[in-house]
Design an enzyme around this catalytic site. Structure first.
Site, PDB file in Angstrom:
ATOM      1  N   HIS A 143       8.593 -29.929  12.436  1.00 20.39           N
ATOM      2  CA  HIS A 143       8.086 -28.755  11.715  1.00 20.39           C
ATOM      3  C   HIS A 143       7.051 -29.164  10.673  1.00 20.39           C
ATOM      4  O   HIS A 143       6.021 -28.524  10.525  1.00 20.39           O
ATOM      5  CB  HIS A 143       9.248 -28.002  11.056  1.00 20.39           C
ATOM      6  CG  HIS A 143      10.306 -27.616  12.031  1.00 20.39           C
ATOM      7  ND1 HIS A 143      10.026 -26.924  13.176  1.00 20.39           N
ATOM      8  CD2 HIS A 143      11.643 -27.867  12.048  1.00 20.39           C
ATOM      9  CE1 HIS A 143      11.132 -26.740  13.866  1.00 20.39           C
ATOM     10  NE2 HIS A 143      12.133 -27.306  13.208  1.00 20.39           N
ATOM     11  N   CYS A 166       3.025  -3.128   4.134  1.00 18.80           N
ATOM     12  CA  CYS A 166       2.156  -2.009   4.493  1.00 18.80           C
ATOM     13  C   CYS A 166       2.874  -1.226   5.593  1.00 18.80           C
ATOM     14  O   CYS A 166       4.067  -1.434   5.810  1.00 18.80           O
ATOM     15  CB  CYS A 166       0.757  -2.476   4.897  1.00 18.80           C
ATOM     16  SG  CYS A 166       0.667  -3.516   6.363  1.00 18.80           S
ATOM     17  N   ASP A 211       0.867  -1.174   0.000  1.00 19.35           N
ATOM     18  CA  ASP A 211       0.000   0.000   0.000  1.00 19.35           C
ATOM     19  C   ASP A 211       0.911   1.233   0.000  1.00 19.35           C
ATOM     20  O   ASP A 211       2.137   1.106  -0.152  1.00 19.35           O
ATOM     21  CB  ASP A 211      -1.005  -0.034   1.166  1.00 19.35           C
ATOM     22  CG  ASP A 211      -0.358   0.158   2.537  1.00 19.35           C
ATOM     23  OD1 ASP A 211       0.889   0.274   2.618  1.00 19.35           O
ATOM     24  OD2 ASP A 211      -1.090   0.190   3.540  1.00 19.35           O
ATOM     25  N   THR A 267       2.695  -1.288   8.908  1.00 21.05           N
ATOM     26  CA  THR A 267       3.205  -2.136   9.986  1.00 21.05           C
ATOM     27  C   THR A 267       3.529  -3.554   9.532  1.00 21.05           C
ATOM     28  O   THR A 267       4.208  -4.288  10.254  1.00 21.05           O
ATOM     29  CB  THR A 267       2.130  -2.276  11.085  1.00 21.05           C
ATOM     30  OG1 THR A 267       0.958  -2.834  10.458  1.00 21.05           O
ATOM     31  CG2 THR A 267       1.789  -0.942  11.724  1.00 21.05           C
ATOM     32  N   GLY A 268       2.974  -3.987   8.427  1.00 23.43           N
ATOM     33  CA  GLY A 268       3.055  -5.396   8.008  1.00 23.43           C
ATOM     34  C   GLY A 268       1.936  -6.220   8.612  1.00 23.43           C
ATOM     35  O   GLY A 268       1.675  -7.352   8.185  1.00 23.43           O
ATOM     36  N   HIS A 303      10.657 -23.348  10.115  1.00 23.13           N
ATOM     37  CA  HIS A 303       9.637 -23.896  11.013  1.00 23.13           C
ATOM     38  C   HIS A 303       8.236 -23.843  10.420  1.00 23.13           C
ATOM     39  O   HIS A 303       7.437 -24.738  10.643  1.00 23.13           O
ATOM     40  CB  HIS A 303       9.607 -23.112  12.335  1.00 23.13           C
ATOM     41  CG  HIS A 303      10.816 -23.356  13.189  1.00 23.13           C
ATOM     42  ND1 HIS A 303      10.801 -23.225  14.555  1.00 23.13           N
ATOM     43  CD2 HIS A 303      12.078 -23.710  12.867  1.00 23.13           C
ATOM     44  CE1 HIS A 303      12.001 -23.496  15.048  1.00 23.13           C
ATOM     45  NE2 HIS A 303      12.801 -23.781  14.038  1.00 23.13           N
TER      46      HIS A 303
HETATM   47  C1  RB5 Z   1      -1.973   2.753   6.487  1.00 25.86           C
HETATM   48  O1  RB5 Z   1      -2.000   3.997   7.113  1.00 25.86           O
HETATM   49  C2  RB5 Z   1      -1.728   1.651   7.503  1.00 25.86           C
HETATM   50  O2  RB5 Z   1      -2.813   1.515   8.358  1.00 25.86           O
HETATM   51  C3  RB5 Z   1      -1.434   0.352   6.798  1.00 25.86           C
HETATM   52  O3  RB5 Z   1      -0.359   0.525   5.948  1.00 25.86           O
HETATM   53  C4  RB5 Z   1      -1.043  -0.810   7.679  1.00 25.86           C
HETATM   54  O4  RB5 Z   1      -0.065  -0.457   8.589  1.00 25.86           O
HETATM   55  C5  RB5 Z   1      -2.100  -1.580   8.282  1.00 25.86           C
HETATM   56  O5  RB5 Z   1      -1.875  -2.601   8.954  1.00 25.86           O
END
Ligand code: RB5
Length: 152
Positions: A134, A66, A9, A68-69, A99
Site C-alpha cells: 500500500h 455534495c 454545498d 453525489t460526492g 490502502h
Molecule cells: C448540485 O445540484 C449537485 O450537482 C452537486 O451537489 C454535486 O452532486 C456535484 O457533483
C-alpha cells in the site's frame, strides 16, 4: 482534539450537520469551510478552499459533501498531496484509509442517510495506513504528483 476540515454545498448541507455531530461525539474538532446556510452554492469553491489547506499541510484531514460526492472528489483530487475518496459504507472507508491513505473523504448528501455517517467516520478515523504494497503504491502516486502537479 484533532482537527478535521469539513465543507459542503447546498445538497450536502443536511448530511454535514450529521457529520459534525458524529465528529464531536468521536472527539474530533471540526473546522467548517461552509456553507453555513442551505443556499445554492457551486461546490468547486468549497472543495478548492478545503483541499488547498490539505495540500499545503495546514490540515491533516478533510470531509466534503455534495449531492453525489463526485464533484467534490473531482476538485479535491486536483490538489497535490490530496487523496480524496468517495465512500459509501464502513468497508470502503476502512479500505480508503488502509490502502489509499485517503486524507479527504467525500460523501453523497443525497444518497446517504444521516444515520449512516458515524460508522463510516469511525472506520476512516480509526483505521491505520497499511504497510508494504500500500505504501509503495501511494509513493507511486506521489511520484506522479511531483512530476505533474504544483501545490494549490
Ligand atoms: C448540485 O445540484 C449537485 O450537482 C452537486 O451537489 C454535486 O452532486 C456535484 O457533483
Amino acid at each position: 482534539m484533532q482537527g478535521v476540515g469539513i465543507g459542503c454545498d447546498h445538497a450536502g448541507f443536511r448530511l454535514k450537520g450529521a457529520i459534525l455531530r458524529a465528529l464531536a461525539r468521536l472527539g474530533f474538532e471540526a473546522l467548517d469551510f461552509g456553507i453555513y446556510r442551505a443556499l445554492r452554492t457551486d461546490y468547486p469553491r468549497i472543495a478548492h478552499a478545503l483541499a488547498q489547506e490539505v495540500s499545503r499541510g495546514k490540515l491533516h484531514r478533510g470531509i466534503l459533501v455534495c449531492g453525489t460526492g463526485i464533484g467534490m472528489s473531482i476538485v479535491a483530487n486536483k490538489f497535490r498531496g490530496v487523496r480524496a475518496a468517495e465512500v459509501w459504507n464502513p468497508a470502503s472507508a476502512h479500505l480508503a484509509a488502509e490502502h489509499n491513505h485517503a486524507n479527504v473523504l467525500c460523501f453523497s448528501g443525497r444518497l446517504l442517510r444521516p444515520g449512516q455517517v458515524a460508522p463510516i467516520l469511525k472506520a476512516w478515523l480509526r483505521t491505520p495506513y497499511g504497510k508494504g504494497r500500500h505504501r509503495r503504491r501511494v509513493r507511486q502516486i506521489q511520484a506522479i504528483e511531483r512530476r505533474l502537479c504544483r501545490r494549490g
